[in-house]
Scaffold this motif. Sequence first.
Motif, mmCIF file in Angstrom:
data_model
loop_
_atom_site.group_PDB
_atom_site.id
_atom_site.type_symbol
_atom_site.label_atom_id
_atom_site.label_comp_id
_atom_site.label_asym_id
_atom_site.label_seq_id
_atom_site.Cartn_x
_atom_site.Cartn_y
_atom_site.Cartn_z
ATOM 1 N N TYR A 55 13.545 5.058 50.824
ATOM 2 C CA TYR A 55 12.311 5.572 51.204
ATOM 3 C C TYR A 55 12.597 6.046 52.661
ATOM 4 O O TYR A 55 12.882 5.476 53.622
ATOM 5 N N GLN A 56 12.204 7.288 53.012
ATOM 6 C CA GLN A 56 12.501 7.771 54.197
ATOM 7 C C GLN A 56 11.073 8.668 54.357
ATOM 8 O O GLN A 56 10.876 9.648 53.968
ATOM 9 N N ASP A 57 10.351 8.039 55.277
ATOM 10 C CA ASP A 57 9.181 8.989 55.906
ATOM 11 C C ASP A 57 9.403 9.774 57.103
ATOM 12 O O ASP A 57 9.366 9.350 58.191
ATOM 13 N N GLU A 114 4.513 1.176 53.096
ATOM 14 C CA GLU A 114 5.639 1.035 52.479
ATOM 15 C C GLU A 114 5.864 0.451 51.247
ATOM 16 O O GLU A 114 6.244 1.176 50.153
ATOM 17 N N THR A 115 5.255 -0.661 51.127
ATOM 18 C CA THR A 115 5.788 -1.619 49.835
ATOM 19 C C THR A 115 4.876 -1.066 48.622
ATOM 20 O O THR A 115 5.249 -1.000 47.664
ATOM 21 N N VAL A 123 11.840 10.019 48.722
ATOM 22 C CA VAL A 123 12.528 8.769 47.874
ATOM 23 C C VAL A 123 13.325 8.832 46.931
ATOM 24 O O VAL A 123 13.518 9.883 46.449
ATOM 25 N N ARG A 133 -0.190 7.981 52.923
ATOM 26 C CA ARG A 133 1.232 7.014 52.792
ATOM 27 C C ARG A 133 0.918 5.907 53.849
ATOM 28 O O ARG A 133 1.515 4.873 53.598
ATOM 29 N N LYS A 169 6.355 2.503 47.503
ATOM 30 C CA LYS A 169 7.487 1.990 46.737
ATOM 31 C C LYS A 169 7.038 1.477 45.213
ATOM 32 O O LYS A 169 7.595 2.075 44.100
ATOM 33 N N LYS A 213 6.997 9.809 60.424
ATOM 34 C CA LYS A 213 7.089 8.925 61.553
ATOM 35 C C LYS A 213 7.876 9.331 62.365
ATOM 36 O O LYS A 213 8.380 8.631 63.331
ATOM 37 N N ALA A 255 7.847 13.167 53.004
ATOM 38 C CA ALA A 255 8.662 12.084 53.026
ATOM 39 C C ALA A 255 9.542 12.120 51.641
ATOM 40 O O ALA A 255 9.097 12.650 50.906
#
Length: 174
Positions: A169-171, A142-143, A86, A137, A146, A174, A84
Amino acid sequence: MTEALAERLHPGTIQLAHRVTAIEVTEQVELTMEQSGSRFRQTFDHVIVTLPPRLSGLIQWRPALPESVHDQLRTTPTWMAGKAKVVAVYDTPFWRQSGRSGFATSWSGVLQEIHDASPPTGPGALFGFFRLTATERATLGETAVKRQVIEQLIRLFGEEAGHPIAVLYQDWAK
Ligand SMILES: Cc1cc2nc3c(=O)[nH]c(=O)nc-3n(C[C@H](O)[C@H](O)[C@H](O)COP(=O)(O)OP(=O)(O)OC[C@H]3O[C@@H](n4cnc5c(N)ncnc54)[C@H](O)[C@@H]3O)c2cc1C
């Protein structure tokens, strides 16, 4: 770079959005392809396959690949597929004013590798690769991910890191 390379090829050489579903090797090589729901075949002298190895199982091979080759392709991980990224965006690259580079490596924070990703002028940006695994993760959510990113950036670069104008944020897992 890809566009410059593509300009050297004969028009029509590159066919985007064509999914190869079967590869049959006789004297030549016949590809079965799908595009926008329609299926067609095309014959070539040679074929070089550059898929991520584990996707090769989605292609019908005639003759079939040897089982050992098939197994090796199927179990070869796609490099970085579980990663991921960020980017925390700030009004200015404030860390530079205190003589900091914006680069960091950590074996304890959620981010393992941090870089100054600011454009030449204007806003500041800190980019990070995660130390957390994809499963860690997903469990955190996500919250919380971050929040922990910003807490780590505060520890490294000071209180101003706590006021980003955006956290992207890019995971990819997924
Ligand atoms: C999350 C992530 C972050 C990364 N970050 C970086 C980075 O910061 N710096 C860096 O240098 N590298 C990075 N990488 C690695 C880099 O993206 C890869 O090493 C590189 O893209 C591999 O190139 P490739 O051509 O082998 O495969 P790919 O780029 O995966 O290309 C394979 C192509 O095959 C196509 N395809 C799949 N199936 C079929 C089919 N059946 N028929 C036809 N076409 C098909 C796909 O659509 C794709 O276009 C990252 C990778 C990931 C996943």
